[in-house]
Structure formats: structure tokens, C-alpha cells
Design an enzyme around this catalytic site. Structure first.
Site, PDB file in Angstrom:
ATOM      1  N   LYS A  83       1.036  -1.588  -0.209  1.00  0.00           N
ATOM      2  CA  LYS A  83       0.110  -0.119   0.085  1.00  0.00           C
ATOM      3  C   LYS A  83       0.701   1.220  -0.125  1.00  0.00           C
ATOM      4  O   LYS A  83       0.623   1.855  -0.326  1.00  0.00           O
ATOM      5  CB  LYS A  83      -0.926  -0.207   1.387  1.00  0.00           C
ATOM      6  CG  LYS A  83      -1.987  -1.330   1.544  1.00  0.00           C
ATOM      7  CD  LYS A  83      -3.240  -1.228   0.554  1.00  0.00           C
ATOM      8  CE  LYS A  83      -3.931  -2.085   0.583  1.00  0.00           C
ATOM      9  NZ  LYS A  83      -2.962  -4.023   1.128  1.00  0.00           N
TER      10      LYS A  83
HETATM   11  C1  LIG Z   1      -4.319  -5.085   0.083  1.00  0.00           C
HETATM   12  C2  LIG Z   1      -3.621  -5.639   0.447  1.00  0.00           C
HETATM   13  C3  LIG Z   1      -3.070  -6.992  -0.658  1.00  0.00           C
HETATM   14  C4  LIG Z   1      -4.453  -6.908  -1.693  1.00  0.00           C
HETATM   15  O1  LIG Z   1      -4.489  -5.569  -2.818  1.00  0.00           O
HETATM   16  P1  LIG Z   1      -6.052  -5.101  -3.724  1.00  0.00           P
HETATM   17  O2  LIG Z   1      -5.330  -4.170  -4.229  1.00  0.00           O
HETATM   18  O3  LIG Z   1      -7.320  -4.866  -2.069  1.00  0.00           O
HETATM   19  O4  LIG Z   1      -6.672  -6.175  -4.591  1.00  0.00           O
HETATM   20  C5  LIG Z   1      -2.749  -7.979  -0.320  1.00  0.00           C
HETATM   21  N1  LIG Z   1      -1.922  -7.979   0.485  1.00  0.00           N
HETATM   22  C6  LIG Z   1      -1.672  -6.957   1.296  1.00  0.00           C
HETATM   23  C7  LIG Z   1      -0.694  -7.535   2.082  1.00  0.00           C
HETATM   24  C8  LIG Z   1      -2.168  -5.864   1.304  1.00  0.00           C
HETATM   25  O5  LIG Z   1      -2.102  -5.043   2.419  1.00  0.00           O
END
Ligand SMILES: *Cc1c(COP(=O)(O)O)cnc(C)c1O
Length: 438
Positions: free
Chosen positions: A90
């Protein structure tokens, strides 16, 4: 800067610029140069020099010069997206979003109060993108005592004056309910200049397109490759879809879910049907309704907004919606599968034992599905979305002899914390925000 469009739908670009004819000229760029080039194709109101500055500042705090290094693990290439300040992918979008909002707010002479709710997994990345900025305040609610100690520390050790951690005496559902009620009070929202940085924000998706190009250039071979992506809100994989539409030679998009598998069921059946949210060991993917999926549908349904409205309204009303199709797969560019907790743990153990590579549980969901669905012949890039040190309890179950940690996590243990505990009551939270927003 808006999340939802004014009619409640999502914003999409009018068209996808193509770079198929000039991939060669992008090959030798640094990550930040590449990001400036790729994102610049979608941006016409920030100069190239300014954009380059925003990008440079966004990725300065990453602990790898490549920003998103590609690591060879057995037959697979793992694209590590966890080298940012909170050790999860993120950061790549939210560090950029923080810079971007700051830039726009300065230009307009405005202030923004950002309100969010987190179950613990993603709040820290949002906070890290906004901390210390003088034109944004952040209010982030989390369920008191229900996040892991580590997740809580990642948030509450941020002492910047503009960051307000709110521990709600209730569940994550209570937090989300309060968030929704506050945003639906339009006079309050307007009065307090409230905004969000949630996963439907277009700029977040855009920032994620870049690392698929980076992966391709790091593979250092021409020709097609496949990518496997652990998926929750469909943001990460939608970014890969865009990169593909722009001419990056991705053949298959392999979608991996945990037992919350609404998306993998959809790609294998054409039926989009809500289930119960189940708690798993890959909690950032414990999602049933994926906000960015609607964007994909728009393109898949021939860019006909009325078809998307119809599909989504049917889903709202009946918890089920269907796209008629008559081939073995809904979309032949996608492969989809899921991993149970047990399968996820097994992958962590396997990769550690065979290759000395330690995967976090989200990454391991991807590795499990990748190993089952990958089509031989093409290179496969599997996405690593978090550093294993974020999930020490899971790692301990999978590799008991190992103690996993990271310098920035060790550091957290000695830092002072700040948060405010509030009743799970919309009016109480509103009053708090009003007081703090001055
Ligand atoms: C948010 C997240 C995901 C999922 O990603 P999306 O873009 O919501 O599909 C997978 N792994 C981690 C560690 C995340 O923080």
C-alpha cells in the site's frame, strides 16, 4: 482528489495510452523516471518537472534502490512491493497520494481532513503518507484491542500533530458504520472539508501500474510473461490489467484469493455472489465485495455504463449477479484460484525449506495459486505484498525454528504512542473531529 464520482460510480480514464511501440526506450529508466513517464501519460495538469519531484519524494523512503526489486526464487520471479515505510505494498500508492494531495492543496490554498477506518492492516500506510503535512489532518478509526499489537503500534507511534488515531470501543463493523454515517452527513462533510484515501481513489491505482513495467524490465527478456497477484479489493490486479491494455506483454493475469473467494469464483463461473466474510491468516484480503472490480467490469462490458449499473444494482439487491458467457472462462486473459489457510502455511514452509525464501501469508496465497495455475513456457512474476515480519504469529506456525523481524519493527517497540479512545457513537466521533479540526 474525489473518491467516488458524483453519481456514486467510479472514475476511469477516457482511454489507455499505448506504449507498446516504445517499450525499448523505457527499459533503462530508473524506477522514479519510469513512474514519471508512465503516470505522466495520464496527467495533463501537473508539469513533468513537478511530477518528477512528487515521484522522487514518494519513493525516497524505500529501503531498496530499485523500489520494487524482482527476486528469482526457484522457477518463479517474486516482485517485492514491501520496501516502503510500513512494509506493505500500500505504501507505493499512498506515499505518492500524500505527495499528490499536498501538491494540489498547496496550489489551491486549501486544507483537507482525511477520515478512514481500518481493521489494522492498512491504516498505517495511509498514516505514513499523510504524517507531518501541514495542509492535511488524518483521523483514523480502528477497533480497540482487536488489531494485533504490532499493527496498533505501527499506527499509534506516529506522534505528528496532524495524525489522530481513534480507538473505537467496538468492532471494525462499528468503525465502518460510523465512517459511512459521517460521510453521508453532507453538510458536516462539506463544513469540515472531509475526504478519504480509500482504495477506489484513481491516483492509487495509477501509481500501481508502474511496477508491472518495472517487473518486465527487470526480467530482462523480451516476450510475454504472466503475473500472479494476491487479491482483495482488485486494485493491484486492475493496475496489471491497465499495464496490459497499455501494451505491456502480460499474457495471463493470475488472480489469487484466500477463502474469501468471490472473485476467483466469478472468473471461473461468471457468477458474482456474496458470501460471509471469513477471517483468515491473510487478513488484508478478507474482503467479499471488491471496490475496484466495478472498473474492470466497465471495460469488460464494452464500456457501457448502463450495463455496469444494472450488474451492480442486481448485486446490491440480491447479493448475486451474473454475466452471461459461453466459454470455459469468463475472460481468457484471467486465471483464478484460491488458497486455504492450511495451503498458505504449507507454501510458506515449502518456499523457506526449498529456497530459503520467506513469504508473508498474502504472498504465499499468490505462490500457491501460481504453482497450480502457471502455464509452462512463460516467465511468471508472483507479487509479494507484505514483509513477513508483519505477521510473526503466522510465520511461527509455518517455520517454528525461525524468528522473523525487521529493523523498523524492532524500533517500534521502544517508541511512545498516542491515541484517543472513543465510544462507538457517530456523534461522539463527529464532535472529536470538530474539536481537533479547530
Ligand atoms: C491490500 C492488500 C492486498 C490486496 O490488494 P488489493 O489491491 O486490495 O487487491 C494484498 N496483500 C496485502 C498485504 C495488502 O495490504
Amino acid at each position: 482528489m474525489m473518491g467516488l464520482a458524483t453519481d456514486g460510480g467510479l472514475l476511469v480514464p477516457e482511454f489507455f495510452p499505448t506504449v507498446a511501440h516504445r517499450l525499448g526506450s523505457l527499459r533503462d529508466l530508473s524506477y522514479t523516471e519510469l513512474a514519471t513517464e508512465i503516470m505522466g501519460l495520464f496527467i495533463d495538469d501537473i508539469s513533468e518537472v513537478e511530477l518528477a519531484g512528487l515521484v522522487e519524494r514518494s519513493y525516497r523512503s524505500f529501503d531498496d534502490l530499485l523500489v520494487t526489486p524482482l527476486v528469482r526464487v526457484g522457477d518463479i520471479h517474486v516482485l517485492e512491493l514491501f520496501h516502503g515505510p510500513t512494509l506493505a505494498f500500500k505504501d507505493i500508492a499512498l506515499q505518492f497520494l500524500g505527495e499528490l494531495f499536498d501538491h494540489i492543496l498547496k496550489e489551491r490554498g486549501e486544507q483537507l481532513n482525511i477520515l478512514g477506518a481500518t481493521s489494522g492492516d492498512t491504516g498505517s500506510a495511509a498514516i505514513a503518507g499523510v504524517r507531518g503535512r501541514d495542509n492535511m489532518r488524518m483521523f483514523i478509526m480502528y477497533p480497540e484491542g482487536r488489531t494485533s499489537a504490532l499493527q496498533e503500534r505501527q499506527m499509534t507511534t506516529v506522534l505528528d500533530e496532524n495524525v489522530h488515531n481513534i480507538a473505537i470501543k467496538g468492532s471494525f463493523d462499528d468503525c465502518q458504520h460510523i465512517l459511512k454515517s459521517i460521510f453521508s452527513d453532507l453538510p458536516y462533510k462539506h463544513d469540515l472539508r472531509l475526504g478519504a484515501v480509500n482504495s477506489v481513489n484513481w491516483a492509487r491505482v495509477l501509481a500501481q501500474v508502474v511496477y508491472y513495467f518495472s517487473a518486465y524490465f527487470q526480467l530482462d527478456q523480451e516476450g510475454e510473461f504472466d503475473v500472479c497477484i494476491p487479491t482483495g479489493n482488485f486494485g493491484n490486479i486492475f493496475a496489471a490489467y491497465i499495464a496490459r491494455q497499455m501494451g505491456l506483454p502480460i499474457n495471463k493475469l493470475v488472480l489469487a484469493t484466500n477463502e474469501n473467494d468471490i472473485l476467483s469464483r466469478f472468473f471461473n463461473s461468471g457468477v458474482y455472489e456474496r458470501g460471509e466474510v471469513r477471517r483468515s491468516i491473510s487478513p488484508a484480503m478478507d474482503i467479499q465485495v471488491s471496490s475496484n472490480f466495478e472498473r474492470y467490469l466497465f471495460f469488460q462490458l464494452g464500456e457501457a455504463p448502463e450495463k455496469v449499473v444494472d450488474f451492480m444494482q442486481t448485486f446490491e439487491r440480491f447479493g448475486r449477479s451474473e454475466v452471461h458467457y459461453n466459454t470455459a472462462q469468463f475472460d481468457s486473459r484471467f486465471l483464478a484460484g484460491s488458497a486455504s489457510d492450511e495451503e498458505t502455511l504449507k507454501q510458506i514452509t515449502h518456499y523457506h525449506r526449498e529456497y530459503g525464501y520467506l513469504a508473508d501469508p498474502h504472498t504465499a496465497v499468490g505462490l500457491h495459486v501460481a504453482s497450480r495455475l502457471s502455464e509452462s513456457g512463460r516467465p511468471l512474476v508472483s507479487i509479494a505484498t507484505a514483509h513477513p515480519a508483519k505477521f510473526p504469529e503466522v510465520i511461527e506456525r509455518a517455520v517454528p525454528e525461525l524468528e522473523v523481524t525487521h529493523p523498523s519493527i524492532i524500533e517500534l517497540m521502544d517508541l511512545p504512542t498516542r491515541s484517543t479512545s472513543l465510544e462507538a457513537d457517530t456523534e461522539v466521533v463527529k464532535a472529536f473531529i470538530r474539536r481537533m479540526a479547530g
